[in-house]
Each structure stands twice: as structure tokens, then as C-alpha cells.
Enzyme design. Sequence first.
Site, mmCIF file in Angstrom:
data_model
loop_
_atom_site.group_PDB
_atom_site.id
_atom_site.type_symbol
_atom_site.label_atom_id
_atom_site.label_comp_id
_atom_site.label_asym_id
_atom_site.label_seq_id
_atom_site.Cartn_x
_atom_site.Cartn_y
_atom_site.Cartn_z
ATOM 1 N N GLY A 41 -14.909 -11.327 39.647
ATOM 2 C CA GLY A 41 -14.535 -10.096 38.955
ATOM 3 C C GLY A 41 -14.131 -10.287 37.511
ATOM 4 N N SER A 43 -16.537 -10.717 34.839
ATOM 5 C CA SER A 43 -17.571 -10.306 33.885
ATOM 6 C C SER A 43 -18.584 -9.431 34.604
ATOM 7 C CB SER A 43 -18.280 -11.522 33.268
ATOM 8 O OG SER A 43 -18.982 -12.252 34.263
ATOM 9 N N GLY A 44 -19.409 -8.752 33.832
ATOM 10 C CA GLY A 44 -20.520 -7.999 34.390
ATOM 11 C C GLY A 44 -20.120 -6.989 35.447
ATOM 12 N N ILE A 45 -20.900 -6.943 36.517
ATOM 13 C CA ILE A 45 -20.698 -5.972 37.588
ATOM 14 C C ILE A 45 -19.330 -6.141 38.239
ATOM 15 C CG2 ILE A 45 -21.514 -5.280 39.885
ATOM 16 C CD1 ILE A 45 -24.331 -6.126 38.918
ATOM 17 N N ASP A 92 -13.469 -21.073 43.989
ATOM 18 C CA ASP A 92 -14.766 -21.656 43.642
ATOM 19 C C ASP A 92 -15.629 -21.593 44.895
ATOM 20 O OD1 ASP A 92 -16.968 -23.139 42.993
ATOM 21 O OD2 ASP A 92 -15.873 -24.938 42.359
ATOM 22 N N ASN A 119 -19.317 -10.430 45.332
ATOM 23 C CA ASN A 119 -20.086 -10.154 44.121
ATOM 24 C C ASN A 119 -20.530 -11.397 43.361
ATOM 25 O OD1 ASN A 119 -20.671 -8.427 41.482
ATOM 26 N ND2 ASN A 119 -19.201 -10.027 40.905
ATOM 27 N N THR A 140 -23.214 -21.410 46.712
ATOM 28 C CA THR A 140 -22.373 -20.415 46.046
ATOM 29 C C THR A 140 -22.659 -19.001 46.523
ATOM 30 O OG1 THR A 140 -22.299 -21.816 44.069
ATOM 31 C CG2 THR A 140 -21.696 -19.489 43.798
ATOM 32 N N TYR A 196 -37.925 -27.713 45.668
ATOM 33 C CA TYR A 196 -37.038 -26.734 45.038
ATOM 34 C C TYR A 196 -37.735 -25.906 43.971
ATOM 35 C CZ TYR A 196 -32.880 -24.881 42.677
ATOM 36 O OH TYR A 196 -31.929 -24.061 42.115
#
Length: 320
Positions: A41, A43-45, A92, A119, A140, A196
Site C-alpha cells: 500500500g 504506491s500505485g493501486i 516482505d 495487492n 512474491t 523461465y
Amino acid sequence: MEIYGMVTGKAGKSGYGSASTAEDVTHSIDAKHLTAIITGGTSGIGLEAARVLGMRGAHVIIASRNTKAANDSKEMILQMYPNARIDCLQLDLSSIKSVRSFIHQFLALNVPLNILINNAGVMFCPFQLSEDGIESQFATNHIGHFLLTNLLLDKMKSSARESGIEGRIVNLSSIAHTYTYTEGIMFDYINDPDRYSEKKAYGQSKLANLLHSNALSRKLQEEGVNITINSVHPGLITTNLFRHSGLGMAVLKAMSFFLWKNIPQGAATTCYVALHPDLKDVTGKYFADCNVTTPSNFAIDTTLADKLWDFSIKLVESLP
């Protein structure tokens, strides 16, 4: 999600569309009785969602890897809304140890939990393993949130039971879930650098978010628990996620400028699904532009969802 609606901003069945903002979709909603965790929470959305939920009165816990950025975000929101209730905790998501530590910190606050907005995320990263030996985008975007959600479920269940207020979990997925590996989830080769692809690995992680939502939705319904979980596609937005993208993305954006949203528009679907009263009892759905839409065939494959659930459980249980 129809191209016409994306371009024109025309409202769908919900009364909202691609041009709606997070403030629009939460207009007149009083969230003073709610506590929400928002990962990423800062930056951005995520920051916009934290701001709008704080503005509507919710007690917001910003969960972020960067504690300075989290505190800066808190101060920014408090300058705008001095009575907002904002707390910050370190998290993290690429680290199982950090997720478990966050749970201890949060439970020590002794507050209810009504809303969980998963988010945070990374996108198009060069191949890298997390400290737990898991490919970074999968670690992540999926595994961290999977464990976080599971460890918070008891708190959400007790909060819903004691308050009578429906708990809501929002998983930030993406239309990118349609661009993944041939088998959907590359279970046997997630950590294989030779197989990958930065973009397919991101798509795989976003597909995993959808599969996680759908599997957990079924489990919660079977239990008769007053908690819903849904997935959202925020739209095309320029945020810090694009820091690993190159010239190709810049060219794509220039060619498709009419499809891109600003951040208040990008946070609208998240806030709509988290707060809007019209969505009571709605669960296991995929939203774009504040309307239910249809995801890929992989995303609605219950066998694949169950396989991912079992795979994820075994993975987190194998780690300290």
C-alpha cells in the site's frame, strides 16, 4: 471485458466502468466499522486503495517491505484526512519468515480483520530465487499471499462471526493470467532458469492468484463461513511494477494509449469489490472495470486449482 467499454468508459451492469474511480465506487459508503490490510500500500493501486479506504473511515494497515515508504504513505494520507486510522507493518512477501513475523505483529494489535487486499506484486523480473529458493515472481505474487491469507483466516472468521459483518478477500490478478506457460502452472519447473520467461512467469503468478481465489472460495462456502474472496484485473496502468519492463512496453503503451487508466481508475475495481454493498455474498468471481467478467479456461479449472492448492500447502509446510 469488452474493448468498447474499455475505450469509452461506458458503465456496465454494476453502474460503473473503466472510467470510474475508487472514490466514485465507494461514494457514500461508511467503513468506520471495518479493519483492512492492504499489501503493497505504498504506491500505485495499493496506495490509492489505502487512501480511499482511510477516507471512508476504515482502519487501514499498510503492509509493506519498505517501512519508510509505508510511513511516508501514512503521513500523506493523514495530511489529507487527519482523522484517518492508518498503521504500518513490515512485510516482505518473498520471505516465508517475514510473512510469519507479520502475522505475529498484526495479531498483537488485537484488532478485528474484515478486509484483506492482496495487492502487492512484482512483474517481469529477471530470473531470481527468493531466500526460500522459490522463483521470485511466483514467491512474491502467489506463495507469499497464499500463506498470508491462510494464516489470517482464523482472525477473519472470528471477526465475521463476532461482528456479523461479511469478511472480504480481494486478490489482485490481471488479464496477464491469460499469457502463461502451456500447462498453465509449470509445477515441475517453476525454479528452472532454462525454462523461465519473465512475462509467462508473471502470467503464471496471476493465474495462480485466480486459482487460489476460486479454490478458497469453494472451501469457505463448504464451511458456511461468512467470508468472500474474489479476483480483480485493475486494467492497464503505469505503476512501479513496470520498472523491469523495457522498450517494448513503452512502444506498446504508445500504441494503446486509449486503453490505459490513471491510478484512481485503476484502484476502482479493488475498492468496489472490497467495499460495495451490492457484492454481499458474491464470491469466486473475476472482476474487471467493476463488473464480473470471464477469465481463461485455466482459471476456472477446478482440478488445476486443487492441484495448485495442494502444491502450495506442501511448499510452505516444507519451509521453516
